[in-house]
Design an enzyme around this catalytic site. Structure first.
Site, PDB file in Angstrom:
ATOM      1  N   GLU A 265       2.819 -33.742  16.731  1.00 20.72           N
ATOM      2  CA  GLU A 265       3.541 -32.599  17.293  1.00 20.72           C
ATOM      3  C   GLU A 265       3.850 -32.983  18.733  1.00 20.72           C
ATOM      4  O   GLU A 265       2.971 -32.996  19.586  1.00 20.72           O
ATOM      5  CB  GLU A 265       2.670 -31.345  17.188  1.00 20.72           C
ATOM      6  N   CYS A 299       5.279 -26.540  24.552  1.00 21.83           N
ATOM      7  CA  CYS A 299       6.278 -27.438  23.957  1.00 21.83           C
ATOM      8  C   CYS A 299       7.395 -26.660  23.274  1.00 21.83           C
ATOM      9  O   CYS A 299       8.432 -27.236  22.953  1.00 21.83           O
ATOM     10  CB  CYS A 299       5.613 -28.419  23.009  1.00 21.83           C
TER      11      CYS A 299
END
Ligand code: ADP
Length: 495
Positions: A265, A299
Protein backbone atom coordinates in the site's frame (compact mmCIF):
# COMPACT_ATOMS: atom_id res chain seq x y z
CA UNK A 1 16.16 6.27 30.63
CA UNK A 2 12.75 6.49 32.22
CA UNK A 3 9.50 6.87 30.39
CA UNK A 4 8.35 10.51 30.14
CA UNK A 5 6.55 11.59 33.32
CA UNK A 6 4.13 13.71 31.30
CA UNK A 7 3.09 10.71 29.25
CA UNK A 8 2.70 8.48 32.30
CA UNK A 9 0.64 11.12 34.12
CA UNK A 10 -1.82 11.17 31.22
CA UNK A 11 -2.41 7.40 31.31
CA UNK A 12 -4.90 5.46 33.40
CA UNK A 13 -2.85 2.29 32.92
CA UNK A 14 0.82 3.20 32.79
CA UNK A 15 1.81 -0.41 32.10
CA UNK A 16 0.74 0.13 28.46
CA UNK A 17 4.07 1.85 27.81
CA UNK A 18 7.18 -0.34 28.10
CA UNK A 19 10.74 0.41 27.05
CA UNK A 20 11.04 -3.06 25.63
CA UNK A 21 10.35 -4.94 22.44
CA UNK A 22 8.38 -8.15 22.04
CA UNK A 23 10.39 -10.91 20.40
CA UNK A 24 8.75 -14.30 20.02
CA UNK A 25 6.67 -13.95 23.19
CA UNK A 26 9.46 -12.47 25.38
CA UNK A 27 9.77 -8.84 26.37
CA UNK A 28 13.37 -7.68 25.99
CA UNK A 29 15.08 -4.59 27.33
CA UNK A 30 18.04 -4.94 25.01
CA UNK A 31 18.23 -5.65 21.31
CA UNK A 32 20.95 -7.53 19.46
CA UNK A 33 22.03 -4.26 17.81
CA UNK A 34 22.91 -2.61 21.14
CA UNK A 35 21.36 0.58 19.77
CA UNK A 36 18.29 2.49 20.94
CA UNK A 37 15.18 3.86 19.29
CA UNK A 38 14.46 7.22 20.94
CA UNK A 39 10.81 8.19 20.67
CA UNK A 40 9.98 11.90 20.74
CA UNK A 41 6.82 13.93 21.05
CA UNK A 42 6.77 15.96 17.80
CA UNK A 43 4.75 18.75 19.44
CA UNK A 44 7.25 19.43 22.22
CA UNK A 45 10.43 17.65 21.19
CA UNK A 46 10.37 15.83 24.57
CA UNK A 47 11.82 12.36 24.78
CA UNK A 48 8.99 9.92 25.51
CA UNK A 49 10.87 6.66 25.80
CA UNK A 50 14.04 4.87 24.77
CA UNK A 51 13.49 1.44 23.29
CA UNK A 52 15.88 -1.30 22.28
CA UNK A 53 16.57 -1.30 18.56
CA UNK A 54 16.12 -4.78 17.10
CA UNK A 55 19.09 -6.37 15.37
CA UNK A 56 19.31 -9.22 12.89
CA UNK A 57 19.43 -11.88 15.62
CA UNK A 58 16.18 -10.56 17.13
CA UNK A 59 14.42 -10.75 13.78
CA UNK A 60 15.63 -14.32 13.25
CA UNK A 61 14.49 -15.42 16.70
CA UNK A 62 11.08 -13.79 16.18
CA UNK A 63 10.71 -15.56 12.83
CA UNK A 64 11.71 -18.98 14.21
CA UNK A 65 9.34 -18.73 17.16
CA UNK A 66 6.56 -17.39 14.94
CA UNK A 67 6.82 -20.54 12.87
CA UNK A 68 6.19 -22.73 15.92
CA UNK A 69 3.38 -20.51 17.24
CA UNK A 70 1.72 -20.31 13.82
CA UNK A 71 1.37 -24.07 13.45
CA UNK A 72 -0.42 -24.33 16.80
CA UNK A 73 -2.60 -21.28 16.11
CA UNK A 74 -3.68 -22.55 12.71
CA UNK A 75 -4.67 -25.89 14.21
CA UNK A 76 -7.13 -24.23 16.59
CA UNK A 77 -10.70 -23.91 15.40
CA UNK A 78 -11.77 -20.70 13.74
CA UNK A 79 -14.24 -20.19 16.57
CA UNK A 80 -11.46 -20.35 19.16
CA UNK A 81 -9.34 -17.85 17.20
CA UNK A 82 -12.35 -15.59 16.83
CA UNK A 83 -12.95 -15.68 20.60
CA UNK A 84 -9.38 -14.54 21.31
CA UNK A 85 -9.73 -11.76 18.75
CA UNK A 86 -13.03 -10.64 20.27
CA UNK A 87 -11.26 -10.34 23.63
CA UNK A 88 -8.46 -8.39 21.96
CA UNK A 89 -11.05 -6.05 20.42
CA UNK A 90 -12.82 -5.58 23.78
CA UNK A 91 -9.52 -4.71 25.47
CA UNK A 92 -8.65 -2.18 22.76
CA UNK A 93 -12.04 -0.53 23.24
CA UNK A 94 -11.71 -0.59 27.05
CA UNK A 95 -8.24 1.01 26.83
CA UNK A 96 -8.99 3.30 23.92
CA UNK A 97 -8.42 6.54 25.81
CA UNK A 98 -4.93 5.45 26.86
CA UNK A 99 -4.17 4.22 23.35
CA UNK A 100 -5.25 7.61 21.96
CA UNK A 101 -3.03 9.42 24.46
CA UNK A 102 -0.03 7.26 23.48
CA UNK A 103 -0.78 7.92 19.81
CA UNK A 104 -1.06 11.70 20.15
CA UNK A 105 2.10 11.75 22.27
CA UNK A 106 4.28 9.98 19.73
CA UNK A 107 2.71 11.18 16.50
CA UNK A 108 1.23 14.59 17.29
CA UNK A 109 -2.24 14.31 15.77
CA UNK A 110 -5.11 15.98 17.66
CA UNK A 111 -6.46 13.80 20.46
CA UNK A 112 -9.93 13.71 18.88
CA UNK A 113 -8.41 12.24 15.71
CA UNK A 114 -6.33 9.79 17.74
CA UNK A 115 -9.52 8.55 19.41
CA UNK A 116 -11.05 8.11 15.97
CA UNK A 117 -8.01 6.21 14.74
CA UNK A 118 -8.02 3.82 17.69
CA UNK A 119 -11.73 3.08 17.15
CA UNK A 120 -11.13 2.64 13.43
CA UNK A 121 -8.26 0.21 14.10
CA UNK A 122 -10.35 -1.70 16.63
CA UNK A 123 -13.04 -2.17 14.00
CA UNK A 124 -10.58 -4.24 11.93
CA UNK A 125 -9.93 -6.54 14.88
CA UNK A 126 -13.67 -6.96 15.39
CA UNK A 127 -14.39 -7.47 11.68
CA UNK A 128 -11.61 -9.95 10.97
CA UNK A 129 -12.31 -11.85 14.19
CA UNK A 130 -15.81 -12.40 12.85
CA UNK A 131 -14.54 -13.22 9.35
CA UNK A 132 -12.23 -15.92 10.78
CA UNK A 133 -15.30 -18.14 10.91
CA UNK A 134 -16.09 -17.56 7.26
CA UNK A 135 -12.91 -18.60 5.49
CA UNK A 136 -14.86 -20.75 3.07
CA UNK A 137 -13.37 -23.02 0.47
CA UNK A 138 -15.21 -24.32 -2.56
CA UNK A 139 -16.36 -27.47 -4.34
CA UNK A 140 -16.33 -27.65 -8.11
CA UNK A 141 -18.29 -30.19 -10.21
CA UNK A 142 -15.69 -32.70 -11.43
CA UNK A 143 -14.52 -32.67 -15.03
CA UNK A 144 -14.59 -36.50 -15.12
CA UNK A 145 -17.09 -38.92 -13.58
CA UNK A 146 -14.68 -40.29 -10.95
CA UNK A 147 -13.26 -36.90 -9.90
CA UNK A 148 -14.21 -34.62 -7.04
CA UNK A 149 -12.64 -31.13 -6.99
CA UNK A 150 -12.15 -28.98 -3.91
CA UNK A 151 -10.55 -25.65 -3.12
CA UNK A 152 -9.01 -25.20 0.34
CA UNK A 153 -7.93 -21.87 1.80
CA UNK A 154 -4.96 -22.16 4.14
CA UNK A 155 -2.95 -19.57 6.06
CA UNK A 156 0.22 -18.49 4.25
CA UNK A 157 2.20 -18.96 7.49
CA UNK A 158 4.62 -16.42 8.96
CA UNK A 159 3.97 -12.89 7.76
CA UNK A 160 6.18 -9.81 8.14
CA UNK A 161 4.71 -6.31 8.30
CA UNK A 162 6.35 -2.91 7.85
CA UNK A 163 4.30 0.17 8.68
CA UNK A 164 4.66 3.96 8.49
CA UNK A 165 4.24 6.58 11.23
CA UNK A 166 1.07 8.36 10.05
CA UNK A 167 -1.40 5.84 11.52
CA UNK A 168 0.67 4.19 14.25
CA UNK A 169 -2.30 2.37 15.77
CA UNK A 170 -4.67 1.61 12.89
CA UNK A 171 -1.85 0.26 10.70
CA UNK A 172 -1.14 -2.38 13.33
CA UNK A 173 -4.76 -3.45 13.55
CA UNK A 174 -5.19 -3.48 9.78
CA UNK A 175 -2.30 -5.89 9.35
CA UNK A 176 -2.41 -7.96 12.53
CA UNK A 177 -6.16 -8.64 12.49
CA UNK A 178 -6.36 -10.38 9.09
CA UNK A 179 -3.13 -12.26 9.88
CA UNK A 180 -4.50 -13.66 13.14
CA UNK A 181 -7.94 -14.34 11.69
CA UNK A 182 -6.54 -16.40 8.85
CA UNK A 183 -4.24 -18.43 11.12
CA UNK A 184 -0.94 -16.64 10.38
CA UNK A 185 1.75 -15.33 12.73
CA UNK A 186 3.06 -11.80 12.27
CA UNK A 187 6.36 -10.01 12.87
CA UNK A 188 5.59 -6.32 12.94
CA UNK A 189 8.09 -3.52 12.38
CA UNK A 190 6.60 -0.15 13.30
CA UNK A 191 8.12 3.11 12.09
CA UNK A 192 10.97 4.17 14.38
CA UNK A 193 9.13 7.46 15.06
CA UNK A 194 6.00 5.73 16.41
CA UNK A 195 6.58 2.30 17.97
CA UNK A 196 4.72 2.87 21.25
CA UNK A 197 1.22 2.38 19.82
CA UNK A 198 2.24 -0.95 18.27
CA UNK A 199 3.79 -2.13 21.53
CA UNK A 200 0.70 -1.08 23.51
CA UNK A 201 -1.49 -3.11 21.16
CA UNK A 202 0.84 -6.08 21.58
CA UNK A 203 0.45 -5.80 25.36
CA UNK A 204 -3.33 -5.92 24.95
CA UNK A 205 -3.09 -8.83 22.51
CA UNK A 206 -1.05 -10.74 25.07
CA UNK A 207 -3.64 -9.99 27.77
CA UNK A 208 -6.38 -11.18 25.43
CA UNK A 209 -4.68 -14.56 25.10
CA UNK A 210 -2.93 -14.20 21.75
CA UNK A 211 -0.26 -16.91 22.19
CA UNK A 212 3.39 -15.92 22.68
CA UNK A 213 5.37 -15.78 19.46
CA UNK A 214 2.37 -15.18 17.25
CA UNK A 215 2.68 -11.40 17.22
CA UNK A 216 6.14 -9.86 17.66
CA UNK A 217 6.87 -6.13 17.61
CA UNK A 218 10.40 -5.11 16.63
CA UNK A 219 11.16 -1.42 16.59
CA UNK A 220 14.49 -0.80 14.91
CA UNK A 221 16.66 1.95 13.56
CA UNK A 222 17.81 -0.44 10.89
CA UNK A 223 14.75 -0.74 8.65
CA UNK A 224 16.88 -1.97 5.77
CA UNK A 225 18.21 -4.91 7.78
CA UNK A 226 14.63 -5.88 8.69
CA UNK A 227 13.46 -5.66 5.08
CA UNK A 228 16.41 -7.65 3.75
CA UNK A 229 16.00 -10.38 6.34
CA UNK A 230 12.27 -10.91 5.94
CA UNK A 231 12.61 -10.84 2.15
CA UNK A 232 15.32 -13.53 2.20
CA UNK A 233 14.40 -15.70 5.21
CA UNK A 234 12.60 -18.74 3.76
CA UNK A 235 10.29 -19.03 6.79
CA UNK A 236 8.67 -15.67 6.08
CA UNK A 237 6.03 -16.33 3.43
CA UNK A 238 4.55 -12.90 2.95
CA UNK A 239 5.25 -9.22 3.49
CA UNK A 240 2.60 -6.58 3.99
CA UNK A 241 4.02 -3.08 3.58
CA UNK A 242 2.53 0.37 3.85
CA UNK A 243 4.81 3.28 3.00
CA UNK A 244 6.42 5.08 0.11
CA UNK A 245 6.47 3.79 -3.46
CA UNK A 246 10.25 4.14 -3.39
CA UNK A 247 10.66 1.69 -0.49
CA UNK A 248 7.90 -0.54 -1.90
CA UNK A 249 9.95 -0.91 -5.06
CA UNK A 250 13.05 -1.91 -3.06
CA UNK A 251 11.08 -4.52 -1.10
CA UNK A 252 9.48 -5.91 -4.23
CA UNK A 253 12.91 -6.33 -5.82
CA UNK A 254 14.26 -8.01 -2.68
CA UNK A 255 11.21 -10.28 -2.39
CA UNK A 256 11.64 -11.32 -6.02
CA UNK A 257 14.47 -13.64 -4.95
CA UNK A 258 12.01 -15.99 -3.31
CA UNK A 259 8.92 -14.95 -5.33
CA UNK A 260 7.48 -13.54 -2.12
CA UNK A 261 3.79 -12.94 -1.66
CA UNK A 262 3.37 -9.20 -1.18
CA UNK A 263 0.76 -6.61 -0.33
CA UNK A 264 1.93 -3.06 -1.01
CA UNK A 265 0.00 0.00 0.00
CA UNK A 266 2.12 2.83 -1.37
CA UNK A 267 1.93 6.53 -2.13
CA UNK A 268 -1.01 8.42 -3.55
CA UNK A 269 -1.70 11.68 -5.33
CA UNK A 270 -5.44 11.92 -4.86
CA UNK A 271 -7.48 14.20 -7.11
CA UNK A 272 -10.52 15.84 -5.53
CA UNK A 273 -12.87 17.06 -8.26
CA UNK A 274 -15.80 19.43 -7.86
CA UNK A 275 -18.21 19.79 -10.79
CA UNK A 276 -20.44 22.84 -11.30
CA UNK A 277 -23.56 20.91 -10.26
CA UNK A 278 -22.09 19.74 -6.94
CA UNK A 279 -23.55 20.74 -3.61
CA UNK A 280 -21.05 23.45 -2.70
CA UNK A 281 -21.26 23.14 1.09
CA UNK A 282 -20.91 19.38 0.99
CA UNK A 283 -17.95 19.64 -1.37
CA UNK A 284 -16.20 22.13 0.92
CA UNK A 285 -16.88 19.90 3.93
CA UNK A 286 -15.53 16.88 2.06
CA UNK A 287 -12.43 18.78 1.00
CA UNK A 288 -11.74 19.80 4.59
CA UNK A 289 -12.00 16.22 5.82
CA UNK A 290 -10.08 14.70 2.98
CA UNK A 291 -7.34 17.32 2.82
CA UNK A 292 -6.74 18.41 6.40
CA UNK A 293 -7.28 15.25 8.45
CA UNK A 294 -4.02 14.24 10.10
CA UNK A 295 -2.56 17.58 8.89
CA UNK A 296 -2.66 16.22 5.35
CA UNK A 297 -0.44 13.28 6.25
CA UNK A 298 -2.49 10.42 4.87
CA UNK A 299 -1.96 8.48 1.66
CA UNK A 300 -5.62 9.03 0.67
CA UNK A 301 -5.49 12.79 1.33
CA UNK A 302 -6.80 15.04 -1.43
CA UNK A 303 -3.57 16.30 -3.00
CA UNK A 304 -5.00 18.20 -5.99
CA UNK A 305 -8.33 20.01 -5.92
CA UNK A 306 -9.86 20.41 -9.39
CA UNK A 307 -12.84 22.76 -9.45
CA UNK A 308 -15.00 23.49 -12.49
CA UNK A 309 -14.94 27.11 -13.66
CA UNK A 310 -18.60 27.91 -12.88
CA UNK A 311 -18.22 27.14 -9.15
CA UNK A 312 -14.50 27.89 -8.79
CA UNK A 313 -14.57 31.34 -7.14
CA UNK A 314 -17.32 30.44 -4.70
CA UNK A 315 -15.57 27.20 -3.75
CA UNK A 316 -12.25 28.94 -3.10
CA UNK A 317 -13.97 31.62 -0.98
CA UNK A 318 -15.81 29.10 1.18
CA UNK A 319 -12.84 26.83 1.55
CA UNK A 320 -10.70 29.81 2.57
CA UNK A 321 -13.10 30.61 5.42
CA UNK A 322 -12.87 27.05 6.69
CA UNK A 323 -9.09 26.78 6.33
CA UNK A 324 -8.61 30.07 8.22
CA UNK A 325 -10.60 28.62 11.13
CA UNK A 326 -8.35 25.59 11.63
CA UNK A 327 -6.54 25.53 14.96
CA UNK A 328 -2.87 24.64 14.82
CA UNK A 329 -1.65 23.38 18.18
CA UNK A 330 -0.33 20.60 20.35
CA UNK A 331 -2.71 17.68 19.86
CA UNK A 332 -3.61 17.72 23.57
CA UNK A 333 -5.01 21.29 23.46
CA UNK A 334 -8.77 21.69 23.38
CA UNK A 335 -10.11 22.23 19.87
CA UNK A 336 -6.84 21.31 18.13
CA UNK A 337 -7.40 20.46 14.47
CA UNK A 338 -3.88 20.54 13.02
CA UNK A 339 -0.95 19.05 14.93
CA UNK A 340 2.73 19.33 13.99
CA UNK A 341 4.22 17.60 10.96
CA UNK A 342 6.25 14.51 11.71
CA UNK A 343 9.70 16.03 11.10
CA UNK A 344 11.72 18.83 9.56
CA UNK A 345 11.93 17.14 6.18
CA UNK A 346 8.14 17.19 5.93
CA UNK A 347 8.16 20.92 6.67
CA UNK A 348 10.85 21.53 4.05
CA UNK A 349 8.88 19.58 1.44
CA UNK A 350 5.73 21.60 2.15
CA UNK A 351 7.58 24.90 1.73
CA UNK A 352 9.30 23.74 -1.43
CA UNK A 353 5.86 22.94 -2.88
CA UNK A 354 4.45 26.32 -1.85
CA UNK A 355 7.48 28.22 -3.19
CA UNK A 356 7.46 26.33 -6.47
CA UNK A 357 3.73 26.97 -6.97
CA UNK A 358 4.03 30.67 -6.14
CA UNK A 359 7.02 31.07 -8.45
CA UNK A 360 4.95 29.54 -11.24
CA UNK A 361 2.02 31.87 -10.69
CA UNK A 362 -0.21 30.43 -7.93
CA UNK A 363 -1.80 32.79 -5.40
CA UNK A 364 -1.66 32.19 -1.65
CA UNK A 365 -5.22 32.62 -0.36
CA UNK A 366 -4.60 31.43 3.23
CA UNK A 367 -1.38 30.61 5.12
CA UNK A 368 1.80 30.16 3.15
CA UNK A 369 4.28 31.42 5.70
CA UNK A 370 5.97 29.61 8.56
CA UNK A 371 3.94 29.03 11.72
CA UNK A 372 4.86 31.24 14.70
CA UNK A 373 4.95 28.19 16.98
CA UNK A 374 8.12 27.02 15.21
CA UNK A 375 9.22 23.41 15.46
CA UNK A 376 7.36 21.35 12.89
CA UNK A 377 4.11 23.30 13.23
CA UNK A 378 2.98 24.70 9.89
CA UNK A 379 0.17 26.91 8.70
CA UNK A 380 -2.59 25.23 6.73
CA UNK A 381 -2.36 26.75 3.27
CA UNK A 382 -4.75 27.31 0.40
CA UNK A 383 -3.44 28.13 -3.08
CA UNK A 384 -5.55 29.16 -6.05
CA UNK A 385 -4.47 29.20 -9.67
CA UNK A 386 -2.56 25.93 -9.47
CA UNK A 387 -1.45 24.43 -12.81
CA UNK A 388 -0.14 21.08 -13.99
CA UNK A 389 3.45 22.29 -14.31
CA UNK A 390 3.72 22.73 -10.54
CA UNK A 391 5.19 20.20 -8.09
CA UNK A 392 1.84 20.12 -6.30
CA UNK A 393 0.35 18.49 -9.38
CA UNK A 394 2.84 15.65 -9.52
CA UNK A 395 4.13 14.95 -6.01
CA UNK A 396 2.33 13.94 -2.85
CA UNK A 397 2.76 16.95 -0.51
CA UNK A 398 1.77 15.04 2.67
CA UNK A 399 1.03 18.28 4.51
CA UNK A 400 -1.90 20.71 4.99
CA UNK A 401 -1.61 22.33 1.58
CA UNK A 402 -4.64 22.58 -0.71
CA UNK A 403 -3.81 23.68 -4.27
CA UNK A 404 -6.92 24.48 -6.33
CA UNK A 405 -6.85 23.97 -10.11
CA UNK A 406 -9.52 25.23 -12.53
CA UNK A 407 -11.01 23.02 -15.24
CA UNK A 408 -13.75 23.28 -17.89
CA UNK A 409 -14.92 19.83 -19.01
CA UNK A 410 -15.24 16.30 -17.62
CA UNK A 411 -12.92 14.87 -20.28
CA UNK A 412 -10.26 17.44 -19.42
CA UNK A 413 -10.39 16.74 -15.68
CA UNK A 414 -10.39 12.97 -16.14
CA UNK A 415 -7.19 13.27 -18.13
CA UNK A 416 -5.62 15.55 -15.53
CA UNK A 417 -6.72 13.31 -12.65
CA UNK A 418 -5.24 10.19 -14.27
CA UNK A 419 -2.02 11.93 -15.29
CA UNK A 420 0.01 10.45 -12.44
CA UNK A 421 1.84 7.21 -11.75
CA UNK A 422 -0.26 6.82 -8.58
CA UNK A 423 -3.71 5.26 -8.29
CA UNK A 424 -4.84 5.02 -4.68
CA UNK A 425 -7.86 7.24 -3.89
CA UNK A 426 -9.84 9.78 -5.91
CA UNK A 427 -12.87 11.88 -4.97
CA UNK A 428 -15.44 13.86 -6.86
CA UNK A 429 -18.60 15.84 -6.21
CA UNK A 430 -21.31 15.88 -8.89
CA UNK A 431 -25.00 15.22 -9.24
CA UNK A 432 -25.66 14.44 -12.90
CA UNK A 433 -26.04 10.67 -12.86
CA UNK A 434 -24.55 10.10 -16.29
CA UNK A 435 -21.51 12.17 -15.43
CA UNK A 436 -21.15 10.34 -12.10
CA UNK A 437 -20.94 6.98 -13.86
CA UNK A 438 -18.66 8.25 -16.57
CA UNK A 439 -16.17 9.74 -14.12
CA UNK A 440 -16.35 6.81 -11.66
CA UNK A 441 -15.47 4.36 -14.39
CA UNK A 442 -12.80 6.53 -15.99
CA UNK A 443 -10.77 7.23 -12.85
CA UNK A 444 -7.75 4.91 -12.68
CA UNK A 445 -7.85 4.48 -8.92
CA UNK A 446 -8.35 1.66 -6.42
CA UNK A 447 -10.89 3.71 -4.45
CA UNK A 448 -13.30 6.43 -5.50
CA UNK A 449 -15.34 8.62 -3.16
CA UNK A 450 -18.42 10.07 -4.85
CA UNK A 451 -19.91 13.00 -2.93
CA UNK A 452 -17.86 12.09 0.13
CA UNK A 453 -14.37 12.86 1.36
CA UNK A 454 -14.16 9.93 3.76
CA UNK A 455 -13.98 6.42 2.37
CA UNK A 456 -12.05 4.28 4.87
CA UNK A 457 -13.92 1.52 6.66
CA UNK A 458 -13.06 -2.00 7.74
CA UNK A 459 -15.90 -3.43 5.65
CA UNK A 460 -14.55 -2.18 2.30
CA UNK A 461 -11.39 -3.09 0.35
CA UNK A 462 -8.68 -0.45 0.83
CA UNK A 463 -5.88 -0.41 -1.72
CA UNK A 464 -4.54 0.96 -4.95
CA UNK A 465 -3.64 0.36 -8.56
CA UNK A 466 -0.66 1.52 -10.67
CA UNK A 467 2.33 2.54 -8.51
CA UNK A 468 0.11 2.84 -5.43
CA UNK A 469 0.52 -0.91 -5.06
CA UNK A 470 -1.66 -3.99 -4.84
CA UNK A 471 -3.43 -6.11 -2.26
CA UNK A 472 -6.41 -5.01 -0.22
CA UNK A 473 -6.92 -4.32 3.48
CA UNK A 474 -10.35 -4.74 5.05
CA UNK A 475 -13.50 -6.47 3.79
CA UNK A 476 -13.90 -10.08 2.68
CA UNK A 477 -11.18 -9.47 0.08
CA UNK A 478 -8.66 -8.54 2.79
CA UNK A 479 -8.34 -12.13 3.99
CA UNK A 480 -7.25 -13.39 0.57
CA UNK A 481 -3.90 -11.67 0.99
CA UNK A 482 -3.15 -13.90 3.98
CA UNK A 483 -4.42 -17.16 2.51
CA UNK A 484 -3.09 -19.64 -0.03
CA UNK A 485 -5.47 -21.43 -2.31
CA UNK A 486 -5.03 -25.18 -2.66
CA UNK A 487 -6.89 -27.07 -5.35
CA UNK A 488 -7.49 -30.72 -4.49
CA UNK A 489 -8.43 -33.24 -7.17
CA UNK A 490 -9.71 -36.57 -5.80
CA UNK A 491 -9.88 -39.36 -8.34
CA UNK A 492 -10.89 -43.00 -8.58
CA UNK A 493 -14.23 -42.46 -6.91
CA UNK A 494 -16.60 -45.24 -8.06
CA UNK A 495 -19.90 -44.36 -9.67
P1 ADP B 1 7.48 7.40 4.97
O1 ADP B 1 7.92 8.44 4.00
O2 ADP B 1 6.03 7.37 5.23
O3 ADP B 1 8.30 7.33 6.21
P2 ADP B 1 8.86 5.05 4.11
O4 ADP B 1 8.51 4.17 2.96
O5 ADP B 1 10.18 5.70 4.12
O6 ADP B 1 7.66 6.06 4.18
O7 ADP B 1 8.72 4.25 5.47
C1 ADP B 1 7.68 3.36 5.75
C2 ADP B 1 8.22 2.21 6.56
O8 ADP B 1 9.22 1.56 5.78
C3 ADP B 1 8.88 2.60 7.86
O9 ADP B 1 8.58 1.61 8.84
C4 ADP B 1 10.35 2.58 7.52
O10 ADP B 1 11.16 2.32 8.63
C5 ADP B 1 10.40 1.42 6.55
N1 ADP B 1 11.56 1.43 5.62
C6 ADP B 1 12.21 2.49 5.10
N2 ADP B 1 13.21 2.07 4.29
C7 ADP B 1 13.18 0.71 4.28
C8 ADP B 1 13.95 -0.32 3.64
N3 ADP B 1 14.94 -0.03 2.82
N4 ADP B 1 13.62 -1.60 3.90
C9 ADP B 1 12.60 -1.90 4.73
N5 ADP B 1 11.85 -0.99 5.35
C10 ADP B 1 12.12 0.30 5.14
Amino acid sequence: MAISGTLLSRLKDSSLVREEMLVGGSWREEGASGKRVEVQNPSTGDLLASLPSAGLEDVRIAVDLAKVAQKKWASRSAKERAAVMRKFYDLVVANSEDLAVILTSEMGKPLAEARGEVAYGASYIEWFGEEAKRVYGDTIPGHQADKRLLVLKQPVGVVAAIAPWNFPSAMVARKVAPALASGCAIIFKPAAETPLSALALAILAERAGVPGGLFSVLPTQDARMFGEEVCSNPTVKKLTFTGSTEVGRILMAQGAQKIMKLSLELGGNAPFIVFDDADLDEAVEGAMLSKFRNAGQTCVCANRLYVQSGIYDRFVRKLAERVSALKVSDGFEDGATIGPLINGEAVAKLHSHIDDAVNRGATVVVGGTRDPRGGTFVQPTLLSGATKEMKVAREETFAPLAPVFKFETADEVIELANDTEFGLAAYFYANDLRNVWKVTEALEYGMVGVNTGLISTEVAPFGGVKQSGFGREGSKYGLDDFLSMKYVCMGGIPA
